[in-house]
Design a protein around this motif. Structure first.
Motif, PDB file in Angstrom:
ATOM      1  N   LYS A 106      66.579  15.326  66.643  1.00  0.00           N
ATOM      2  CA  LYS A 106      65.586  15.498  65.584  1.00  0.00           C
ATOM      3  C   LYS A 106      65.676  16.937  65.108  1.00  0.00           C
ATOM      4  O   LYS A 106      65.647  17.862  65.922  1.00  0.00           O
ATOM      5  N   MET A 126      70.539  11.322  70.702  1.00  0.00           N
ATOM      6  CA  MET A 126      69.759  11.399  69.469  1.00  0.00           C
ATOM      7  C   MET A 126      69.249  12.818  69.262  1.00  0.00           C
ATOM      8  O   MET A 126      69.040  13.561  70.225  1.00  0.00           O
ATOM      9  N   SER A 137      63.642   6.699  67.091  1.00  0.00           N
ATOM     10  CA  SER A 137      63.884   6.620  65.644  1.00  0.00           C
ATOM     11  C   SER A 137      62.573   6.666  64.873  1.00  0.00           C
ATOM     12  O   SER A 137      62.478   7.321  63.831  1.00  0.00           O
ATOM     13  N   GLU A 182      64.861   2.685  69.245  1.00  0.00           N
ATOM     14  CA  GLU A 182      63.849   2.345  68.239  1.00  0.00           C
ATOM     15  C   GLU A 182      62.637   3.276  68.346  1.00  0.00           C
ATOM     16  O   GLU A 182      62.125   3.770  67.344  1.00  0.00           O
ATOM     17  N   GLU A 228      67.569  10.835  65.193  1.00  0.00           N
ATOM     18  CA  GLU A 228      68.698  10.073  64.673  1.00  0.00           C
ATOM     19  C   GLU A 228      69.852  10.139  65.656  1.00  0.00           C
ATOM     20  O   GLU A 228      70.076  11.187  66.286  1.00  0.00           O
TER      21      GLU A 228
END
Length: 180
Positions: A174, A172, A125, A122, A130
């Motif tokens: 970016k 994740m 994000s 979270e 992502e």
């Protein structure tokens, strides 16, 4: 860590490049997270060796209250590592400021993507990261990266040899937009 470091207050926090004298503070900040298997467990020497990758958050008394590193993995990609803050400053935006500064550093280095391996989905994000699946680099780069001895690179490549240590983490990414 100074005796006041555990009692940081809602004062002025600044972000600066880490110095060798900060390595012990960084290790102490990371230790509780490493003990809970949230961060990779590293020896103090690793923080000295990688000190040039770190930024630190410092309170108005000069106490290190947060840290984070940007590790360059290839010509277009870097990894955010060891992002940690003292529990006493959680919720005050210190982690966000550190992450923003690390992403800014990535842009200065002309990186196009920033990777992280995290339980804090979270949080990342909210900062434009992502979740990713599969191979994030081409076969030629993958082959070159296989030669790395760095566990973070192995995590990025999702090699089976590091899987037991990263279960539950989310990979994740970016994508950075070039400066206007």
């Amino acid at each position: 860590m100074t005796k006041n470091q555990g009692r940081a207050t809602r004062g002025k926090i600044s972000i600066r490049t880490a110095k060798p004298a900060d390595a012990r503070h960084i290790e102490q900040l990371a230790r509780p997270y490493a003990d809970r298997k949230i961060l990779v467990d590293k020896r103090l020497i690793a923080y000295f060796e990688d000190i040039q990758e770190f930024l630190v958050a410092v309170d108005e008394n000069g106490n290190v209250v947060g840290c984070g590193a940007l590790h360059v993995m290839w010509d277009d990609i870097g990894e955010v590592r060891t992002l940690a803050v003292l529990p006493s400053v959680r919720g005050q935006g210190v982690g966000s400021r550190l992450l923003t500064a690390l992403v800014s550093r990535a842009r200065q280095l002309e990186l196009q993507r920033v990777f992280c391996l995290t339980f804090e989905v979270e949080f990342f994000s909210r900062h434009g990261f992502e979740p990713i699946e599969g191979m994030a680099v081409g076969v030629d780069v993958y082959t070159q990266m296989l030669a790395s001895h760095d566990d973070g690179v192995k995590n990025f490549l999702e090699l089976a040899s590091v899987k037991p240590n990263t279960l539950g983490n989310t990979r994740m990414m970016k994508t950075l937009t070039p400066p206007q």
